[in-house]
Design a protein around this motif. Structure first.
Motif, PDB file in Angstrom:
ATOM      1  N   ASP A 124      11.758  25.462  56.405  1.00  0.00           N
ATOM      2  CA  ASP A 124      12.744  26.241  55.661  1.00  0.00           C
ATOM      3  C   ASP A 124      12.235  26.485  54.236  1.00  0.00           C
ATOM      4  OD1 ASP A 124      14.965  27.288  54.352  1.00  0.00           O
ATOM      5  OD2 ASP A 124      16.380  26.039  55.457  1.00  0.00           O
ATOM      6  N   PRO A 125      12.189  27.751  53.797  1.00  0.00           N
ATOM      7  CA  PRO A 125      11.681  28.035  52.439  1.00  0.00           C
ATOM      8  C   PRO A 125      12.427  27.322  51.320  1.00  0.00           C
ATOM      9  CG  PRO A 125      11.833  30.058  53.730  1.00  0.00           C
ATOM     10  CD  PRO A 125      12.495  28.987  54.533  1.00  0.00           C
ATOM     11  N   ILE A 126      13.665  26.886  51.560  1.00  0.00           N
ATOM     12  CA  ILE A 126      14.409  26.196  50.503  1.00  0.00           C
ATOM     13  C   ILE A 126      13.744  24.868  50.146  1.00  0.00           C
ATOM     14  CG2 ILE A 126      15.979  24.879  51.995  1.00  0.00           C
ATOM     15  CD1 ILE A 126      18.214  25.503  50.029  1.00  0.00           C
ATOM     16  N   LEU A 127      12.910  24.341  51.032  1.00  0.00           N
ATOM     17  CA  LEU A 127      12.245  23.072  50.774  1.00  0.00           C
ATOM     18  C   LEU A 127      11.078  23.196  49.801  1.00  0.00           C
ATOM     19  CD1 LEU A 127      12.192  21.674  54.425  1.00  0.00           C
ATOM     20  CD2 LEU A 127      13.556  20.780  52.535  1.00  0.00           C
ATOM     21  N   TYR A 128      10.517  24.391  49.687  1.00  0.00           N
ATOM     22  CA  TYR A 128       9.332  24.566  48.846  1.00  0.00           C
ATOM     23  C   TYR A 128       9.656  24.358  47.375  1.00  0.00           C
ATOM     24  CZ  TYR A 128       6.766  26.414  52.843  1.00  0.00           C
ATOM     25  OH  TYR A 128       6.140  26.557  54.058  1.00  0.00           O
ATOM     26  N   ASN A 129       8.725  23.705  46.673  1.00  0.00           N
ATOM     27  CA  ASN A 129       8.933  23.398  45.266  1.00  0.00           C
ATOM     28  C   ASN A 129       7.858  24.038  44.390  1.00  0.00           C
ATOM     29  OD1 ASN A 129       9.912  22.305  42.913  1.00  0.00           O
ATOM     30  ND2 ASN A 129       9.333  20.208  43.349  1.00  0.00           N
ATOM     31  N   LYS A 130       6.665  23.453  44.321  1.00  0.00           N
ATOM     32  CA  LYS A 130       5.579  23.984  43.498  1.00  0.00           C
ATOM     33  C   LYS A 130       4.345  24.231  44.354  1.00  0.00           C
ATOM     34  CE  LYS A 130       7.005  21.905  39.102  1.00  0.00           C
ATOM     35  NZ  LYS A 130       7.291  23.220  38.480  1.00  0.00           N
ATOM     36  N   ALA A 131       3.489  25.146  43.868  1.00  0.00           N
ATOM     37  CA  ALA A 131       2.297  25.524  44.625  1.00  0.00           C
ATOM     38  C   ALA A 131       1.036  25.182  43.839  1.00  0.00           C
ATOM     39  CB  ALA A 131       2.327  27.028  44.940  1.00  0.00           C
ATOM     40  N   TYR A 132       0.012  24.716  44.580  1.00  0.00           N
ATOM     41  CA  TYR A 132      -1.261  24.341  43.961  1.00  0.00           C
ATOM     42  C   TYR A 132      -2.417  24.847  44.826  1.00  0.00           C
ATOM     43  CZ  TYR A 132       1.729  20.970  41.497  1.00  0.00           C
ATOM     44  OH  TYR A 132       2.725  20.379  40.753  1.00  0.00           O
ATOM     45  N   PHE A 133      -3.472  25.307  44.162  1.00  0.00           N
ATOM     46  CA  PHE A 133      -4.696  25.682  44.855  1.00  0.00           C
ATOM     47  C   PHE A 133      -5.566  24.436  45.035  1.00  0.00           C
ATOM     48  CE2 PHE A 133      -4.114  30.026  42.822  1.00  0.00           C
ATOM     49  CZ  PHE A 133      -3.696  30.620  43.998  1.00  0.00           C
ATOM     50  N   LEU A 134      -6.267  24.384  46.154  1.00  0.00           N
ATOM     51  CA  LEU A 134      -7.226  23.319  46.408  1.00  0.00           C
ATOM     52  C   LEU A 134      -8.637  23.908  46.426  1.00  0.00           C
ATOM     53  CD1 LEU A 134      -5.543  21.135  49.192  1.00  0.00           C
ATOM     54  CD2 LEU A 134      -5.544  20.778  46.729  1.00  0.00           C
ATOM     55  N   GLU A 135      -9.540  23.304  45.656  1.00  0.00           N
ATOM     56  CA  GLU A 135     -10.933  23.743  45.614  1.00  0.00           C
ATOM     57  C   GLU A 135     -11.808  22.614  46.147  1.00  0.00           C
ATOM     58  OE1 GLU A 135     -14.246  25.256  42.325  1.00  0.00           O
ATOM     59  OE2 GLU A 135     -12.646  23.877  41.751  1.00  0.00           O
TER      60      GLU A 135
END
Length: 335
Positions: free
Chosen positions: A102-113
């Protein structure tokens, strides 16, 4: 970008060294609180409510309020004993279809390198996620807190989305949910038609923050000493519609007009917008056909009169010849 965290993704028996970068940034215009008279910055002092003395950062601890005015004090040593404070692992728990999250669960986004020699296993995990059309459910410790997260692919890069825990999602509790209000099928059909008429493809670049742009213009004008131009007035929102069906129909017509589509035909009930357009169309057609309509009857009348004039002398000549013939053929009576 600057890496804010280093660790490893544990993918079965494979360990992938990665660096973590913030994938988003806020573009809000920030202000400082200043003294109106001279522009001096407003500073806040950390003071103790008990003794009234100013407290430095070194003397500040964390306190947990247990109620009744009592406080439990936690120091850095207490947090140091927690196993997550130094954990730098992203543990993959399972792989699930993306639509189940469920999109309501999403909080912050991070890229992984990938870091060092971890490029090949990084690409392996990336391609496997793409082929399987699934996302990885993981656990990660960030800022001394264990968090649930997902790993998915975006533009060829692994993206870590931290999530809220299920008990952090509030349950909606509103009175209207208990009301027994029925939606009529025609209303639902018209609302669906409105959605279809406004359907499109989502392109984020087409949308802009108009408020932030206008605020930046005000700031730039202040800096350059220019006169601040008032922005154009925004069209007022329409008042609440009393007739739901009429509002839905009018909305559908407006959406179709915006797309350059013809209004719905057939036996549909006319809306205020369609009625106005129909009246304009009829008026234009009437104006275009008014002049030719008068000339056609006049021409026909002239032709009729000419034909009548030509036919009349011919008729009289025929009658005259017939009379002369009758006189010649009539025998005379004997005495």
């Amino acid at each position: 970008m600057r890496a804010i965290w280093k660790g490893a993704v544990s993918f079965g028996l494979v360990s992938i060294g990665v660096k973590l970068y913030s994938a988003t940034e806020e573009k809000d215009i920030r202000f400082h609180q200043v003294h109106r008279e001279d522009g001096g910055r407003i500073r806040y002092k950390r003071t103790c409510q008990v003794c009234g003395e100013e407290v430095s950062y070194d003397d500040i601890a964390k306190g947990y309020d247990i109620g009744g005015g009592e406080m439990v004090i936690l120091t850095d040593d207490d947090f140091a004993d927690l196993p997550l404070s130094t954990s730098h692992a992203i543990d993959v728990l399972e792989f699930v279809p993306a639509e189940q999250v469920d999109p309501i669960l999403y909080n912050k986004a991070y890229f992984l390198e990938p870091e060092g020699t971890a490029t090949k296993p990084y690409l392996l995990l990336r391609d496997a996620l793409t082929d399987s059309e699934r996302v990885a459910i993981v656990k990660v410790a960030l800022r001394q807190r264990e968090q649930l997260a997902t790993l998915r692919v975006r533009e060829g890069v692994l993206l870590l989305n931290t999530m809220l825990w299920p008990d952090e999602i509030r349950k909606p509790d509103f009175g209207f949910l208990d009301e027994d209000l029925k939606i009529r099928p025609p209303e639902l059909a018209m609302a669906t038609s409105l959605i279809d008429s406004m359907a499109g493809e989502f392109h984020p670049d087409e949308f802009t923050d108009d408020y932030r742009a206008a605020l930046q213009e005000v700031i730039d004008a202040k800096v350059e000493g220019r006169e601040v131009v008032q922005p154009e007035e925004v069209e007022e929102a329409p008042a609440a519609a009393v007739d739901l069906m009429a509002a839905l129909k009018a909305s559908v017509e407006r959406a179709r007009a915006a797309r350059g589509e013809a209004p719905a035909g057939g036996g549909a009930e006319p809306t205020p917008i369609s009625s106005a357009r129909s009246a304009q169309k009829k008026a234009a057609e009437k104006k275009a056909t008014k002049a030719p309509a008068k000339k056609a009857p006049a021409k026909k009348t002239a032709e009729k009169k000419t034909t009548a004039k030509k036919a009349q002398p011919a008729k009289k000549t025929a009658e005259k010849k017939a009379t002369k013939t009758a006189k010649k053929t009539t025998p005379r009576k004997s005495a």
